[in-house]
Enzyme design. Structure first.
Site, short mmCIF file in Angstrom:
data_model
loop_
_atom_site.label_atom_id
_atom_site.label_comp_id
_atom_site.label_asym_id
_atom_site.label_seq_id
_atom_site.Cartn_x
_atom_site.Cartn_y
_atom_site.Cartn_z
CG ASP A 172 4.67 -20.61 -16.05
OD1 ASP A 172 5.07 -19.37 -15.55
OD2 ASP A 172 3.64 -20.21 -16.89
CE1 TYR A 264 6.51 -11.59 -19.79
CE2 TYR A 264 6.90 -14.09 -20.04
CZ TYR A 264 5.89 -12.95 -19.54
OH TYR A 264 4.85 -13.30 -18.90
C1 G6P Z 1 3.41 -16.83 -17.93
C2 G6P Z 1 4.68 -16.18 -17.05
C3 G6P Z 1 4.09 -15.52 -15.68
C4 G6P Z 1 3.02 -14.59 -16.07
C5 G6P Z 1 1.86 -15.39 -16.73
C6 G6P Z 1 0.72 -14.55 -16.67
O1 G6P Z 1 3.19 -17.76 -17.34
O2 G6P Z 1 5.78 -16.98 -16.91
O3 G6P Z 1 5.17 -15.01 -15.21
O4 G6P Z 1 2.57 -14.22 -14.82
O5 G6P Z 1 2.53 -15.88 -17.90
O6 G6P Z 1 0.38 -13.63 -17.62
P1 G6P Z 1 -0.89 -12.93 -17.96
O7 G6P Z 1 -0.58 -11.85 -18.88
O8 G6P Z 1 -1.48 -14.01 -18.70
O9 G6P Z 1 -1.34 -12.69 -16.77
MN MN Z 2 7.15 -16.29 -15.22
#
Ligand code: G6P
Ligand code: MN
Length: 445
Positions: A172, A264
């Protein structure tokens, strides 16, 4: 209109409740007859399941069946879509990933660096087993996977299920970033079409086009985003660490004179800076455990004790769950063969001309009832090609290490990771990670 049966694999996740509310809002577009929640943690599954019963009674009375279960057969039989969002080892293991990384002076992050590597070696066996089980009971259902670390998981699903085109890996983050672009432009995300290339959590937008006029907003966005923006987006991304991530986009845009980077990339292009920002005693896993996770299950427990949602402060509004909406977009594109364009993680097959055809790239793809078809990107410049080939070699070796049980490959993977590099550190990391991941990892010899 056909009604579909879906299973959320990882049904006890903190993401599930919003997802269920979102499905209520999307019923005209994506009508359902059965929703199954599957998880291997019965206690948490019961909480989310009881909440789901209340929710659907009030907001989805047309639904014929709601099941929550820890039984794979009951969960996976007769479904059209499996939405996979598992976290092998849960947040407890994420905390270890992050803290062990920091102990060895590498950044501690969910999907990047040694933390992402450790998570990958947990996720791959778990995802493979689940897909095998899903295929036993629903041989033709679509498996929309967004379990992390998606890059490594996608490489593994390609290898283990090479001809199964009904497995689609998607993330996402590009969508979340495009929401920001749309908001600073005063437009809607759906007005925009991205041109993008890279690997998962490792890519660049090259154009942001107006779907109607074809105008490319990238130059304008780069100018605007050179100054940190206060993002107006959904709740998850309002948290301080996400706010900092979005603000850091400006640094990357100022340092590099083309494209718009996935957020990222901050971890790979500024690994020491990112590490130094972290608190080794209290990492992102702790923030999530004490914040969003606690809040979510607390809310569900309260709703269960009230026995209702309507007429309480928990009423579902029509815009809830926009975060997960892209999964419904994807499912409807498949169901209705719309050939809409999505960024998915898929085998390159020549889309990016000058990298290998087997590389699992994240690029725009046409999606319809025959699956995913990557669109041509063309050749990419040396800097990006170098970064991607290095990172993809790391991803491949991580999967090799896992599937072959190879310590050497694990070591090579970590040394290739831009956030590790040093062999002595990689060895120390492996020692601690192997110990911490006993019972999750395939044994490395
Ligand atoms: C985004 C990334 C995910 C990730 C998420 C939550 O949505 O695309 O891959 O797992 O963020 O990150 P967090 O650090 O908030 O758990
Ligand atoms: Mn992701």
């Amino acid at each position: 209109m056909k009604k579909y049966s879906i299973c959320i694999v990882g049904g006890a996740s903190r993401y599930t409740p919003d997802m269920l509310a979102m499905l209520c809002n999307q019923k005209d577009r994506f009508p359902l007859k059965k929703i199954v929640l599957y998880d291997n943690e019965s206690e948490r599954q019961n909480i989310v399941g009881k909440y789901a019963e209340i929710l659907f009674k009030e907001y989805y009375p047309e639904l014929e069946e709601i099941i929550y279960t820890t039984d794979e057969k009951e969960a996976f039989k007769d479904i059209d879509f499996a939405l996979m969002q598992i976290r092998a080892g849960r947040l407890k293991m994420r905390e270890k990933d992050e803290k062990i990384s920091l102990k060895h002076e590498c950044l501690g992050q969910e999907t990047c660096g040694p933390g992402g590597f450790a998570y990958g070696l947990r996720s791959v066996p778990a995802v493979i087993n689940l897909i095998k089980s899903i295929r036993t009971y629903s041989s033709e259902c679509w498996i929309l996977n967004y379990s992390n670390p998606a890059a490594i998981v996608a490489e593994a699903t390609k290898r283990v299920f090479p001809s199964d085109y009904r497995i689609i890996n998607i993330c996402d983050m590009p969508i979340a970033i495009m929401d920001i672009y749309a908001s600073v432009l005063g437009l809607k995300r759906r007005d925009l079409e991205p041109k993008y290339f890279g690997l998962n959590h490792f890519g660049w937008f090259t154009h942001i086009l107006n779907k109607k006029t074809g105008e490319d907003y990238l130059p304008k966005l780069r100018e605007i985003l050179k100054t940190p923006v206060d993002v107006q987006t959904e709740p998850l991304f309002k948290e301080p660490s996400w706010k900092a991530t979005f603000e850091f986009m400006s640094q990357m845009i100022n340092d590099y004179d083309e494209y718009l980077p996935n957020t990222y990339l901050q971890y790979y292009l500024y690994p020491n800076k990112m590490r130094d920002k972290e608190n080794p005693e209290y990492t992102r896993a702790n923030e999530v455990i004490d914040g969003n996770e606690k809040e979510t299950y607390g809310r569900l427990r309260e709703i269960i004790s009230l026995g209702k949602i309507r007429g309480t402060k928990y009423e579902i509004t029509s815009d809830v769950g926009c975060h997960a909406e892209y999964i419904v977009d994807l499912a409807t594109a498949i169901a209705n063969n719309t050939n809409e364009i999505f960024l998915t993680i898929t085998e390159n097959n020549g889309a990016i001309q000058n990298v290998s055809s087997g590389m699992m790239v994240e690029v725009p793809c046409r999606v319809g009832s025959n699956g995913v078809e990557p669109l041509a990107v063309g050749s990419i410049p040396t800097f990006y090609k170098g970064l991607m080939e290095n990172q993809y070699a790391y991803e491949k070796l991580s999967v090799d290490a896992c599937l072959e049980g190879s310590y050497q490959k694990a070591l090579q993977a970590l040394v290739l990771n831009r956030t590790v590099v040093n062999t002595n550190i990689a060895k120390e990391l492996l020692e601690d990670l192997m110990e911490a991941n006993k019972g999750y990892w395939n044994e490395l010899r």
